[in-house]
Design an enzyme around this catalytic site. Structure first.
Site, PDB file in Angstrom:
ATOM      1  N   ARG A  39       0.737  -1.240  -0.005  1.00  0.00           N
ATOM      2  CA  ARG A  39       0.086  -0.042   0.054  1.00  0.00           C
ATOM      3  C   ARG A  39       0.919   1.305   0.084  1.00  0.00           C
ATOM      4  O   ARG A  39       1.665   1.488   0.858  1.00  0.00           O
ATOM      5  CB  ARG A  39      -0.854  -0.103   1.420  1.00  0.00           C
ATOM      6  CG  ARG A  39      -1.626  -1.438   1.490  1.00  0.00           C
ATOM      7  CD  ARG A  39      -3.199  -1.023   1.085  1.00  0.00           C
ATOM      8  NE  ARG A  39      -3.793  -2.401   0.827  1.00  0.00           N
ATOM      9  CZ  ARG A  39      -4.874  -2.662   1.586  1.00  0.00           C
ATOM     10  NH1 ARG A  39      -5.193  -1.662   2.508  1.00  0.00           N
ATOM     11  NH2 ARG A  39      -5.534  -3.712   1.374  1.00  0.00           N
ATOM     12  N   GLU A  68       0.751   4.058   1.183  1.00  0.00           N
ATOM     13  CA  GLU A  68       0.152   4.931   2.034  1.00  0.00           C
ATOM     14  C   GLU A  68       0.725   6.222   2.137  1.00  0.00           C
ATOM     15  O   GLU A  68       1.966   5.990   2.312  1.00  0.00           O
ATOM     16  CB  GLU A  68       0.036   4.126   3.365  1.00  0.00           C
ATOM     17  CG  GLU A  68      -0.805   2.854   3.437  1.00  0.00           C
ATOM     18  CD  GLU A  68      -2.158   2.970   3.572  1.00  0.00           C
ATOM     19  OE1 GLU A  68      -2.752   4.202   3.801  1.00  0.00           O
ATOM     20  OE2 GLU A  68      -2.924   1.837   3.736  1.00  0.00           O
ATOM     21  N   ARG A 121      -0.298   2.413  12.851  1.00  0.00           N
ATOM     22  CA  ARG A 121      -0.836   1.207  12.391  1.00  0.00           C
ATOM     23  C   ARG A 121      -0.813   1.136  11.016  1.00  0.00           C
ATOM     24  O   ARG A 121      -1.418  -0.004  10.677  1.00  0.00           O
ATOM     25  CB  ARG A 121      -2.012   1.269  13.104  1.00  0.00           C
ATOM     26  CG  ARG A 121      -3.081   2.141  12.433  1.00  0.00           C
ATOM     27  CD  ARG A 121      -4.380   2.232  13.288  1.00  0.00           C
ATOM     28  NE  ARG A 121      -5.377   3.413  12.699  1.00  0.00           N
ATOM     29  CZ  ARG A 121      -6.130   3.215  11.541  1.00  0.00           C
ATOM     30  NH1 ARG A 121      -6.285   1.966  11.187  1.00  0.00           N
ATOM     31  NH2 ARG A 121      -6.828   4.252  11.280  1.00  0.00           N
ATOM     32  N   HIS A 122       0.061   2.054  10.173  1.00  0.00           N
ATOM     33  CA  HIS A 122      -0.120   1.725   8.679  1.00  0.00           C
ATOM     34  C   HIS A 122       1.173   1.467   8.330  1.00  0.00           C
ATOM     35  O   HIS A 122       2.133   2.131   8.549  1.00  0.00           O
ATOM     36  CB  HIS A 122      -0.631   3.178   8.001  1.00  0.00           C
ATOM     37  CG  HIS A 122      -1.927   3.125   8.004  1.00  0.00           C
ATOM     38  ND1 HIS A 122      -2.537   4.020   9.075  1.00  0.00           N
ATOM     39  CD2 HIS A 122      -3.089   2.700   7.332  1.00  0.00           C
ATOM     40  CE1 HIS A 122      -4.012   4.021   8.793  1.00  0.00           C
ATOM     41  NE2 HIS A 122      -4.478   3.134   7.968  1.00  0.00           N
ATOM     42  N   GLU A 128      -9.034  -1.822  14.101  1.00  0.00           N
ATOM     43  CA  GLU A 128      -9.572  -2.699  13.308  1.00  0.00           C
ATOM     44  C   GLU A 128      -8.267  -3.527  13.048  1.00  0.00           C
ATOM     45  O   GLU A 128      -7.079  -3.262  12.616  1.00  0.00           O
ATOM     46  CB  GLU A 128      -9.695  -1.889  11.707  1.00  0.00           C
ATOM     47  CG  GLU A 128     -10.105  -2.765  10.759  1.00  0.00           C
ATOM     48  CD  GLU A 128      -9.685  -1.921   9.286  1.00  0.00           C
ATOM     49  OE1 GLU A 128     -10.331  -0.776   9.422  1.00  0.00           O
ATOM     50  OE2 GLU A 128      -9.520  -2.564   8.299  1.00  0.00           O
ATOM     51  N   SER A 167     -11.109  -6.611   7.626  1.00  0.00           N
ATOM     52  CA  SER A 167     -12.172  -6.382   6.778  1.00  0.00           C
ATOM     53  C   SER A 167     -12.612  -7.580   6.261  1.00  0.00           C
ATOM     54  O   SER A 167     -11.930  -8.395   5.477  1.00  0.00           O
ATOM     55  CB  SER A 167     -11.724  -5.164   5.804  1.00  0.00           C
ATOM     56  OG  SER A 167     -11.741  -3.993   6.480  1.00  0.00           O
ATOM     57  N   ARG A 186      -0.792  -6.176  12.626  1.00  0.00           N
ATOM     58  CA  ARG A 186      -2.050  -5.531  13.668  1.00  0.00           C
ATOM     59  C   ARG A 186      -2.498  -6.731  14.486  1.00  0.00           C
ATOM     60  O   ARG A 186      -2.669  -6.210  15.739  1.00  0.00           O
ATOM     61  CB  ARG A 186      -2.997  -5.049  12.907  1.00  0.00           C
ATOM     62  CG  ARG A 186      -2.609  -3.692  11.961  1.00  0.00           C
ATOM     63  CD  ARG A 186      -4.042  -3.116  11.667  1.00  0.00           C
ATOM     64  NE  ARG A 186      -3.707  -1.692  10.640  1.00  0.00           N
ATOM     65  CZ  ARG A 186      -4.659  -1.145  10.285  1.00  0.00           C
ATOM     66  NH1 ARG A 186      -5.864  -1.338  10.475  1.00  0.00           N
ATOM     67  NH2 ARG A 186      -4.264  -0.123   9.294  1.00  0.00           N
TER      68      ARG A 186
END
Ligand code: ATP
Ligand code: AMO
Length: 465
Positions: free
Chosen positions: A237, A239, A245-246, A388, A391, A439
């Protein structure tokens, strides 16, 4: 021909026996010139060894040699196990090894950070500070720059053994439930999640990118009649997120399965899978969890034998009742996710729960709307301690509708035409989910930063080591 004993297995039952161990020099401490202590460390265990001058076996030179060993050197020790009357403070094993012979297998140069410094808890540093002693604090960047040394600490050895067990239990559980392990390409033509956060690259003259998820190919494998599939692999990703948390590359644990009647079948798998993972960690990783908690104190995760499920609407109501302003058809921000985690803990006594029936508008294009209300969707997120970790959703398996939803979400349908076409030759109803491995470990252990649970983290600022 001599058997090796692992340091973690040294205990009182071996009293008076001769053992052979290999480990690193954790610390050395001379006492006068006839005695030297050396704590030997192997993985998450340490044992105190001592060399003391004995006329018939241990010479003065030998004791001097032991004292001269640099920390982190690798040594083989032959010695006799003894059980002292007093508690041994500086080691995990409550026995001592009286050294008869010691060989240095590999001598270590002076390390840029010491394991002792890198192993200290915040509480220890503060306690010393109150007593007027300033102990060095090793910051995150220094740790990551010297990762190979940093990961030798007991806490880090614990973290990555726990991570290994999560992957192991994930695989064992799914295999026992008739899932097939698959491996999908990481070089793909376009975005798989509909977002813009992709790493672009040149693929022999064609434009391509690193897979944002195995989403499209895991679904296509269901169209190819595998019934139930899973994959563990890297997820990329691009990001712009500088959060705790990323990451730009993480390890995705992905699941996809046919659905007979209802998307709750997918949540049933999440429920049993994660209860099995948590039970398993608490059973087989006791020592590792202890090592982590010693440096980064945390309370064991509160979870139930049957996982709590709340609808998004119920969650929104709980937040409203607590005075939080919230858009009932919007996404939850980080703050409201946290807050809801607290409210759920107070009301239901669990820190692990599933929130489902999310508003359709905040979910990816491939998500199936609810049949009774198309503002909502057959989707869910799963939370640990208010953050989270998963998903998931039922997917749209009707190609015309899928194309329509993709277009409505602003996706160039041409870039995913092979994906959409794969639903044209008969496609079973199906759903699945994606888990962020780093995570899971971070939140199970109550850690405050995902970089602690990524062996060699990749974030917007770091691509080394
Ligand atoms: P997923 O991608 O599955 O939703 P996630 O946890 O990464 O997982 P995001 O959708 O990226 O979730 O973001 C969820 C929430 O987290 C957002 O609504 C936003 O409030 C917050 N968030 C995301 N990125 C950032 C960031 N860079 N800085 C601050 N908050 C962020
Ligand atoms: P999603 O984008 O929510 O869903 O990702 C699934 C899980 O991956 C983790 N995660 C991350 N971990 C670290 N760094 C990041 N930048 C990051 N982004 C996400 C989270 C998240 O819950 N295809 C869907 C899954 C599915 O529906 O099957 C997907 O990728 O733990």
């Amino acid at each position: 021909g001599r058997e090796w004993t692992v340091v973690g297995a040294l205990n009182g039952s071996l009293k008076d026996q001769e053992v052979l161990i290999r480990g690193r020099v954790h610390t050395t401490r001379p006492v006068g010139n006839k005695l030297a202590f050396v704590v030997v460390r192997e993985r998450v265990s340490t044992v105190q060894c001592l060399a003391t001058v004995k006329p018939d076996s241990v010479s003065k030179e030998m004791v001097r040699f032991v004292r001269s060993l640099s920390n982190e050197s690798i040594v083989d020790v032959i010695g006799v196990v003894s059980v002292p009357d007093v508690e041994i403070k500086g080691a995990t094993q409550q026995v001592e090894v009286q050294i008869k012979k010691l060989y240095c297998v590999s001598r270590a140069a002076k390390t840029p950070i010491t394991i002792e410094d890198a192993s200290r808890s915040e509480a220890e540093i503060e306690k010393a500070s109150k007593e007027g002693v300033q102990l060095p604090r090793v910051n995150q960047d220094t740790r990551l720059n010297n990762r190979v040394i940093d990961i030798r600490t007991l806490a880090n050895q614990g973290i990555f053994r726990i991570q290994s067990q999560v992957g192991n239990i994930f695989r064992q559980f799914l295999l026992s439930e008739n899932f097939v392990e698959i491996h999908t390409p990481k070089l793909i033509a376009g975005s798989s999640e509909g977002g813009s956060a992709v790493f672009r690259l040149d693929y022999k003259g064609q434009s391509a990118c690193l897979a944002q998820s195995p989403q499209l190919h895991k679904q296509m494998s269901i169209c190819g009649d595998f019934g139930r599939v899973f994959e563990t692999g890297p997820v990329f990703r691009a990001e712009d997120s500088y959060t705790h948390r990323h990451l730009c590359e993480f390890t995705g644990l992905d699941v996809e399965m046919e659905i007979k009647k209802h998307y709750s079948e997918v949540m049933d798998i999440v429920d049993r899978l994660f209860v099995t993972i948590f039970d398993g960690l608490n059973n087989v990783c006791k020592k590792e969890l202890e090592a982590v908690a010693k440096q980064y104190p945390f309370e064991p995760l509160k979870y139930k034998p049957k996982t709590l499920r709340l609808t998004f609407e119920e969650g929104v109501q709980m937040l409203k009742d607590a005075g939080v302003e919230i858009d009932p058809l919007g996404d939850l921000n980080t703050e409201s996710e946290r807050k809801l985690g607290q409210l759920v803990l107070e009301k239901y006594g669990t820190e692990f729960y599933i929130l489902h029936r999310y508003p359709l508008a905040v979910r990816p294009f491939y998500t199936m709307p609810c049949h009774d209300n198309s503002l909502y969707s057959n989707s869910f997120d799963v939370f640990i301690r208010g953050e989270e970790i998963i998903s998931g959703a039922q997917r749209i398996h009707i190609p015309e509708f899928l194309a329509e939803r993709a277009q409505a979400c602003g996706i160039d349908v041409k870039t995913i035409s092979t994906y959409i076409d794969s639903f044209r030759y008969g496609a079973p109803p199906h759903g699945g989910f994606g888990v962020g491995l780093e995570r899971v470990v971070m939140l199970f252990c109550g850690l405050n930063n995902i970089r602690k649970t990524s062996l060699y983290p990749r974030d917007p600022l770091r691509i080394a080591p």
